[in-house]
Scaffold this active site. Structure first.
Site, PDB file in Angstrom:
ATOM      1  N   HIS A  52     -77.460  26.050  19.595  1.00 19.08           N
ATOM      2  CA  HIS A  52     -77.809  25.974  21.015  1.00 19.08           C
ATOM      3  C   HIS A  52     -79.329  25.884  21.139  1.00 19.08           C
ATOM      4  O   HIS A  52     -80.061  26.041  20.151  1.00 19.08           O
ATOM      5  CB  HIS A  52     -77.282  27.203  21.768  1.00 19.08           C
ATOM      6  CG  HIS A  52     -77.733  28.511  21.206  1.00 19.08           C
ATOM      7  ND1 HIS A  52     -79.019  28.967  21.324  1.00 19.08           N
ATOM      8  CD2 HIS A  52     -77.072  29.455  20.483  1.00 19.08           C
ATOM      9  CE1 HIS A  52     -79.118  30.136  20.737  1.00 19.08           C
ATOM     10  NE2 HIS A  52     -77.953  30.457  20.190  1.00 19.08           N
TER      11      HIS A  52
HETATM   12  P1  TYD Z   1     -75.467  33.844  20.671  1.00 16.36           P
HETATM   13  O1  TYD Z   1     -76.892  33.801  21.134  1.00 16.36           O
HETATM   14  O2  TYD Z   1     -74.591  32.713  21.090  1.00 16.36           O
HETATM   15  O3  TYD Z   1     -75.410  34.000  19.090  1.00 16.36           O
HETATM   16  P2  TYD Z   1     -75.930  33.033  17.939  1.00 16.36           P
HETATM   17  O4  TYD Z   1     -76.996  32.159  18.508  1.00 16.36           O
HETATM   18  O5  TYD Z   1     -76.450  33.939  16.876  1.00 16.36           O
HETATM   19  O6  TYD Z   1     -74.776  32.274  17.396  1.00 16.36           O
HETATM   20  O7  TYD Z   1     -74.840  35.239  21.146  1.00 16.36           O
HETATM   21  C1  TYD Z   1     -73.562  35.656  20.738  1.00 16.36           C
HETATM   22  C2  TYD Z   1     -73.000  36.562  21.812  1.00 16.36           C
HETATM   23  O8  TYD Z   1     -73.832  37.710  21.991  1.00 16.36           O
HETATM   24  C3  TYD Z   1     -72.899  35.880  23.187  1.00 16.36           C
HETATM   25  O9  TYD Z   1     -71.674  36.267  23.766  1.00 16.36           O
HETATM   26  C4  TYD Z   1     -74.022  36.465  23.978  1.00 16.36           C
HETATM   27  C5  TYD Z   1     -74.251  37.824  23.352  1.00 16.36           C
HETATM   28  N1  TYD Z   1     -75.676  38.224  23.400  1.00 16.36           N
HETATM   29  C6  TYD Z   1     -76.070  39.212  24.276  1.00 16.36           C
HETATM   30  O10 TYD Z   1     -75.270  39.761  25.071  1.00 16.36           O
HETATM   31  N2  TYD Z   1     -77.397  39.579  24.313  1.00 16.36           N
HETATM   32  C7  TYD Z   1     -78.320  39.006  23.502  1.00 16.36           C
HETATM   33  O11 TYD Z   1     -79.531  39.354  23.551  1.00 16.36           O
HETATM   34  C8  TYD Z   1     -77.885  37.972  22.591  1.00 16.36           C
HETATM   35  C9  TYD Z   1     -78.861  37.278  21.676  1.00 16.36           C
HETATM   36  C10 TYD Z   1     -76.554  37.618  22.569  1.00 16.36           C
END
Ligand code: TYD
Length: 138
Positions: A52
């Site tokens: 993303h």
């Molecule tokens: P995501 O940023 O999509 O993970 P990655 O980039 O590592 O694959 O986040 C995964 C899940 O965690 C998503 O449901 C959102 C949640 N999240 C939070 O609630 N707070 C945060 O600060 C972060 C980074 C993620």
């Protein structure tokens, strides 16, 4: 400090016979104030994190332990950064697509972010990302 491009930042290191120490101050060693931190760990072999971009949030990514690669796409080209030292941080500005791959066993990925968590700040489709980023310069 370059705020537009993705680049590696070499953090201060204090060498001591008792062990090494590294530190970061927001707006001094990195180009933003730290609003939020999170870390990624226990990543099963072969898994990919990220996939993303953010519209506004900027981040510093550190391999505090172990190693992994960060694939960066600015909408025009791709670059891979290998992180394997706890005193290096990758600055990732907003509007850069990122994928974290090749996690070693026991890798610990620490992220410092400029903004509060906001799902609406995410661009989770690569097609939408290309449209938004290229539109910015149209
Ligand atoms: P995501 O940023 O999509 O993970 P990655 O980039 O590592 O694959 O986040 C995964 C899940 O965690 C998503 O449901 C959102 C949640 N999240 C939070 O609630 N707070 C945060 O600060 C972060 C980074 C993620």
């Amino acid at each position: 400090m370059n705020k537009k491009n993705c680049h590696i930042i070499d953090f201060p290191r204090i060498n001591d016979p008792r062990g090494k120490l590294t530190f970061i101050e927001g707006n001094r060693h990195i180009p933003f104030s730290i609003r939020r931190t999170y870390w990624i760990y226990d990543v099963p072999g072969g898994e990919i994190r990220g996939g993303h971009a953010y519209r506004n949030n900027c981040e510093i990514i550190v391999a505090v332990s172990g190693s992994f690669d960060v694939l960066i796409d600015d909408g025009y080209g791709r670059q891979t950064f290998s992180l394997n030292r706890s005193y290096y941080g990758l600055y990732v500005p907003s509007r850069h697509w990122r994928e974290l791959v090749n996690f070693s066993t026991n890798a610990l990925c620490l992220v410092m972010a400029s903004n509060d968590f906001s799902e609406t700040d995410y661009i989770r489709s690569h097609d939408d990302f290309l449209l938004e980023v290229r539109d910015q310069y149209a």
